[in-house]
Design an enzyme around this catalytic site. Sequence first.
Site, PDB file in Angstrom:
ATOM      1  N   ALA A  66      42.796  45.338  31.057  1.00  0.00           N
ATOM      2  CA  ALA A  66      42.311  45.054  29.704  1.00  0.00           C
ATOM      3  C   ALA A  66      42.500  43.566  29.451  1.00  0.00           C
ATOM      4  O   ALA A  66      43.313  42.917  30.104  1.00  0.00           O
ATOM      5  CB  ALA A  66      43.116  45.869  28.703  1.00  0.00           C
ATOM      6  N   GLY A 105      43.654  48.583  33.281  1.00  0.00           N
ATOM      7  CA  GLY A 105      42.349  49.106  32.859  1.00  0.00           C
ATOM      8  C   GLY A 105      41.302  49.011  33.959  1.00  0.00           C
ATOM      9  O   GLY A 105      40.366  49.811  33.992  1.00  0.00           O
ATOM     10  N   GLU A 108      41.842  51.897  36.003  1.00  0.00           N
ATOM     11  CA  GLU A 108      41.464  53.068  35.197  1.00  0.00           C
ATOM     12  C   GLU A 108      39.951  53.255  35.150  1.00  0.00           C
ATOM     13  O   GLU A 108      39.463  54.377  35.120  1.00  0.00           O
ATOM     14  CB  GLU A 108      42.055  52.939  33.784  1.00  0.00           C
ATOM     15  CG  GLU A 108      43.584  53.046  33.804  1.00  0.00           C
ATOM     16  CD  GLU A 108      44.197  52.815  32.443  1.00  0.00           C
ATOM     17  OE1 GLU A 108      44.135  51.662  31.959  1.00  0.00           O
ATOM     18  OE2 GLU A 108      44.726  53.775  31.860  1.00  0.00           O
ATOM     19  N   GLU A 128      50.971  47.956  33.768  1.00  0.00           N
ATOM     20  CA  GLU A 128      51.178  47.883  32.316  1.00  0.00           C
ATOM     21  C   GLU A 128      52.655  47.858  31.952  1.00  0.00           C
ATOM     22  O   GLU A 128      53.064  47.248  30.967  1.00  0.00           O
ATOM     23  CB  GLU A 128      50.496  49.078  31.619  1.00  0.00           C
ATOM     24  CG  GLU A 128      48.984  48.954  31.487  1.00  0.00           C
ATOM     25  CD  GLU A 128      48.224  49.464  32.698  1.00  0.00           C
ATOM     26  OE1 GLU A 128      48.839  49.637  33.776  1.00  0.00           O
ATOM     27  OE2 GLU A 128      46.997  49.679  32.585  1.00  0.00           O
TER      28      GLU A 128
HETATM   29  N1  3HC Z   1      43.863  39.532  30.230  1.00  0.00           N
HETATM   30  C1  3HC Z   1      43.603  38.259  29.861  1.00  0.00           C
HETATM   31  N2  3HC Z   1      43.869  37.197  30.639  1.00  0.00           N
HETATM   32  C2  3HC Z   1      44.382  37.428  31.851  1.00  0.00           C
HETATM   33  C3  3HC Z   1      44.652  38.726  32.311  1.00  0.00           C
HETATM   34  C4  3HC Z   1      44.365  39.813  31.445  1.00  0.00           C
HETATM   35  N3  3HC Z   1      44.571  41.083  31.807  1.00  0.00           N
HETATM   36  N4  3HC Z   1      45.172  38.646  33.549  1.00  0.00           N
HETATM   37  C5  3HC Z   1      45.195  37.341  33.861  1.00  0.00           C
HETATM   38  N5  3HC Z   1      44.736  36.602  32.835  1.00  0.00           N
HETATM   39  C6  3HC Z   1      44.567  35.145  32.799  1.00  0.00           C
HETATM   40  C7  3HC Z   1      45.903  34.417  32.899  1.00  0.00           C
HETATM   41  O1  3HC Z   1      46.501  34.269  31.646  1.00  0.00           O
HETATM   42  C8  3HC Z   1      45.476  33.098  33.505  1.00  0.00           C
HETATM   43  O2  3HC Z   1      44.941  32.309  32.460  1.00  0.00           O
HETATM   44  P1  3HC Z   1      45.076  30.707  32.495  1.00  0.00           P
HETATM   45  O3  3HC Z   1      44.409  30.274  33.768  1.00  0.00           O
HETATM   46  O4  3HC Z   1      44.396  30.289  31.250  1.00  0.00           O
HETATM   47  O5  3HC Z   1      46.551  30.436  32.507  1.00  0.00           O
HETATM   48  C9  3HC Z   1      44.332  33.477  34.422  1.00  0.00           C
HETATM   49  O6  3HC Z   1      43.891  34.762  33.968  1.00  0.00           O
HETATM   50  C10 3HC Z   1      44.722  33.586  35.875  1.00  0.00           C
HETATM   51  O7  3HC Z   1      45.884  34.411  35.973  1.00  0.00           O
HETATM   52  P2  3HC Z   1      47.041  34.078  37.017  1.00  0.00           P
HETATM   53  O8  3HC Z   1      47.428  32.652  36.881  1.00  0.00           O
HETATM   54  O9  3HC Z   1      48.062  35.113  36.823  1.00  0.00           O
HETATM   55  O10 3HC Z   1      46.239  34.246  38.389  1.00  0.00           O
HETATM   56  P3  3HC Z   1      46.699  34.887  39.755  1.00  0.00           P
HETATM   57  O11 3HC Z   1      45.545  34.769  40.653  1.00  0.00           O
HETATM   58  O12 3HC Z   1      48.020  34.325  40.165  1.00  0.00           O
HETATM   59  O13 3HC Z   1      46.958  36.432  39.441  1.00  0.00           O
HETATM   60  C11 3HC Z   1      46.447  38.610  38.565  1.00  0.00           C
HETATM   61  C12 3HC Z   1      45.886  37.264  39.099  1.00  0.00           C
HETATM   62  C13 3HC Z   1      47.189  39.347  39.691  1.00  0.00           C
HETATM   63  C14 3HC Z   1      45.283  39.422  38.109  1.00  0.00           C
HETATM   64  C15 3HC Z   1      47.443  38.330  37.430  1.00  0.00           C
HETATM   65  O14 3HC Z   1      46.827  37.469  36.488  1.00  0.00           O
HETATM   66  C16 3HC Z   1      47.896  39.545  36.688  1.00  0.00           C
HETATM   67  O15 3HC Z   1      48.804  40.216  37.139  1.00  0.00           O
HETATM   68  N6  3HC Z   1      47.277  39.831  35.513  1.00  0.00           N
HETATM   69  C17 3HC Z   1      47.694  40.894  34.636  1.00  0.00           C
HETATM   70  C18 3HC Z   1      47.275  42.241  35.150  1.00  0.00           C
HETATM   71  C19 3HC Z   1      47.688  43.310  34.185  1.00  0.00           C
HETATM   72  O16 3HC Z   1      48.807  43.353  33.721  1.00  0.00           O
HETATM   73  N7  3HC Z   1      46.746  44.206  33.879  1.00  0.00           N
HETATM   74  C20 3HC Z   1      47.014  45.247  32.951  1.00  0.00           C
HETATM   75  C21 3HC Z   1      46.610  44.775  31.589  1.00  0.00           C
HETATM   76  S1  3HC Z   1      47.022  45.913  30.331  1.00  0.00           S
HETATM   77  C22 3HC Z   1      45.875  47.115  30.448  1.00  0.00           C
HETATM   78  O17 3HC Z   1      45.030  47.076  31.304  1.00  0.00           O
HETATM   79  C23 3HC Z   1      45.943  48.186  29.417  1.00  0.00           C
HETATM   80  C24 3HC Z   1      45.066  49.336  29.770  1.00  0.00           C
HETATM   81  O18 3HC Z   1      45.851  50.345  30.378  1.00  0.00           O
HETATM   82  C25 3HC Z   1      44.424  49.925  28.547  1.00  0.00           C
END
Ligand code: 3HC
Length: 690
Positions: A66, A105, A108, A128
Site C-alpha cells: 500500500a 498489499g 495481497e 506490515e
Molecule cells: N509506500 C510509499 N512509499 C514507499 C513505500 C510504500 N509502501 N515503500 C517504499 N517507499 C518509498 C520510500 O520511502 C523511498 O522514498 P524516497 O526515495 O523518497 O526516500 C522509496 O520508496 C524507495 O524506498 P527504499 O529507499 O526503501 O528502496 P529500497 O530499494 O532499498 O527498498 C523496498 C525497496 C524493499 C520496497 C522498501 O522500500 C520497503 O520495504 N518498502 C515498504 C514495504 C512495505 O512495508 N509494504 C507494506 C506496506 S503496508 C500495506 O501494504 C498494507 C496492506 O496490507 C493493506
Amino acid sequence: MPTINEVTTLEVKDGVAILTLNSPPVNALSANVREGLNDGVSNAINDSSVQSIVIICEGRTFIAGADITEFGQAPKGPSLYEVQDMIENSPKPVIAAIHGTALGGGLEVALTCHYRIAVPSAKCGLPEVNLGLLPGAGGTQRLPRIVGAQKALVMMTSGEHVPANQCFDMGLVDELAAEGELEHDAVAFANKIVSEGRPLVKVRDASDKIQGDKGNEALFSDFRKSILRKTRGFLAPEYNIQCVEAAVNLPFEEGLKVEQELFMKLMTGSQSAAQRYIFFAQRQVAKIPDIEKETPLKEINSVGVIGAGTMGGGISMNFANVGIPVTIIEQSQERLDKGLSIIRKNYENTAAKGRISSEQVEERMALINGQTSIEELSTQDLIIEAVFENMDLKKDIFKQLDGICKEGAILASNTSALDVNEIAAETNRPEDVIGLHFFSPANVMKLLEIVRGDQTSKTVVASSLAVAKKIQKIAAVVGVCPGFVGNRILAQRQREANKLILEGALPWDIDDALFDFGFPMGPFAMSDLAGLDIGWNKDNSNGETLRDVLCEAGRLGQKSGKGFYVYDENRNKSPDLEVEALIRKFGEERQVQMRDISKEEILQRCLYPMINEGFKILEEGMAIRASDIDIVWTNGYGWPVYEGGPMFYGNLVGYDKVLEWLKNAEKELGPEFKPSPYLERVVAEKINIL
Ligand code: 3HC
Ligand code: NAI
C-alpha cells in the site's frame, strides 16, 4: 501502447493482456495504481480478443505494498478490496508476474490472482508487522490457505522477504521464470494455462493446508512463546497471530472481518504511527541538505584500524564481512594477538550458530592483517582510530597519520565524546578528518554516528555515508559537541537515574520502569553489565559517590557476581537488600529526604530531560532533524521503536505538557531542567518538527 492512466498501460499479445504498472519508485498501491489495475483488468475482461491477463510492473519492483504516504488521508478512487474482487472474480485467468519485491498489499494483490510467476531474484513478504500493522487486504486469510498456518505465522510476525525459490517450494509461487525474461515467460505461462484449461484458482476457497490445524491451540500458544522475547511490547505480532487463528478456525468472510477489525485498531493506534514514522525517518536520515547527490565519492577498497580492543576488533569485522581488507594496528604483539583471537572467536561463535560457514570464518580472518607499526597505514583509503579515549593520545596518532597516510585518505576517529575539530587541527588536512562513532558491539549494533567536523569536506561526509551503507549500518550525521547526539542525551537520563536513587527510588524501581516502557535494560542493570569499576580507581576512591561505595564493597557488577544487583550462577539478577541498606545509609549521611516515587514520576524524570536535550541539540544544529535523533535512539540505545524515539514520544505526550513539567521541575529541582528556548518556541508557535 494503449494507456489506461498515467501509470498503467494495457497491451494485448497473443491473446494475453499485459497490464503494466509504472509508478516509481516502488509501484506502491496509490489511488492511481488502484485505478489503473481496476480499469485495466476491467478492459481486458471486456475485450473479446483477450483470453488471459498478466499483471507486471516496470522499474525496480513489483508492487511493494500500500502507499504508506496515503494512510490517514480520505480514500480516493477504487478501494483495494474492489480491485481485488475484480481480479479474483475475473472469468479469464489473471497471472501476477513478479520481480523485485511483492510486499504487503502487493503480495495481497498477487494472492487474488489465479496464478503467480516470479523470477528467481524476486522476494515475497507481508512486512506490515514492521509498520506496526497486519496485512489488511485479505493477506492474513489467504496466506495461511496457500502456505499453511505455521509458515504464515513466521512470515507475518517476522515480515521477512522470502526468496522466490522458497516461495515456489511452499506453493506461494506457481512457476519460476528465467531471470530477465519475466514478461516473455509470463505470457507463455498464461497461454499454457489457457491451452491446458487450468482452473481459475481462488486462494480464498482453498482449505487443504489449514484443515489439519483447526482447533490446534498448541500450534498458536507454542508459536507465541517462541517469539515472546523478540516481540515484547509490540501489539502487531499478537494481532497477526490472532488473524491466522481466525483463518484456520473461521470461514473466509468471518476471518476477513477479524482482520479488518484488528487492522483498524492497529492503524489508529500510536504504535503503528511510531513505526511508520521510523520507516520514513530511516530513509530521510541519509539525506544531507547541503550535500548534493552528485557529490563525488572516494572509493574505499582498504581500511586501517588503530587499536584491536573492544571497538577496533568489532569495527574491523564490519569491513571483513563485506570483503574489504583491513590492516589493524596494535601497540604490542601481545595485545594484537589477543585482539585477533577475540575476532576469531566471535566469527567461530557465529559459525557455531550456523550463520556463516567455517570457510567464511577463514576468508574473513584472511582479510584482517595485524601489524604493530602505524607506518603500515600508508596505502589504505580509510583509517579508523579506536585507541583509548585520551585526547593527547589521539592527537599524537593523528599527527603521525598526517605524515604517513596517502593523500586523500579519510582519517576517522571512533571517539565517543572528544572534540573532532581539535583532533583534526593536528593534521594539515582537516577536510579529510571525521568522526565515525560506532556502538558496542561494533559488529552487531546498527547505528553509526558520522561526526562532521567544521572543516570536514562534503566528499568525506558523502563517502562515509556510502561506506556505512556498504557495511549495513544506519548512519546519522551529527555535529561536534560533547557526547554528540546519542551520549549527550544519554547523560541526561543517567544523571536523573543517579539522583533518583538518592531520593527514594531503588535501582530496580528505575530499571523496571524503563524496562516496562520498552528499553531492553535499565541503566543500573546496564552499569552492572559494563562493570562499575570502569574509570574507578581504588587508590583515589573515598566513598564520595555511591559507585565508590559499591566498588569499595567489592560490588563491581556482573563480573564479581554483584553490583547494584546480586547475580546467580546463570547471571540472573535479583534486587539486594544489602544495596538498599547501602543506599539508605549513603542518603542519610547526606541528609537526603527519601520518599516514595511513582513509576510515572521515574519515567518523567528520566525521559523528559532527554527530550529537552534533543531540542537543545536541534537548536544548536548538532542534528539535522528531530527524526535523526529518533533514529539514533531507536538504533543505538534500545528506545522501543513503537514509542518512536524521544522526539516522537515528546510529541505523543504533548510538547506543551513536557514544557510545563520542565518549568515546574526547574523551580523545584534545579536549573538542569531549564527548558530549551527552542522547545518554548515550538510550543508557542505550534511548529511541527517531525
Ligand atoms: N509506500 C510509499 N512509499 C514507499 C513505500 C510504500 N509502501 N515503500 C517504499 N517507499 C518509498 C520510500 O520511502 C523511498 O522514498 P524516497 O526515495 O523518497 O526516500 C522509496 O520508496 C524507495 O524506498 P527504499 O529507499 O526503501 O528502496 P529500497 O530499494 O532499498 O527498498 C523496498 C525497496 C524493499 C520496497 C522498501 O522500500 C520497503 O520495504 N518498502 C515498504 C514495504 C512495505 O512495508 N509494504 C507494506 C506496506 S503496508 C500495506 O501494504 C498494507 C496492506 O496490507 C493493506
Ligand atoms: P579498549 O581499551 O578496549 O581498546 C583500545 C585499544 O587501543 C587497546 O587494545 C590498546 O592497546 C590500543 N592502543 C592504545 N594506544 C595505541 C597505539 N598508540 N597504537 C595502537 N593501539 C593502541 O577501548 P575501546 O573500548 O575499544 O575504545 C576505543 C575508542 O572507542 C575510545 O575512543 C572509546 O571512547 C571509543 N568507544 C568505545 C565504546 C565502548 O563501548 N567501548 C563505544 C563507542 C566508542
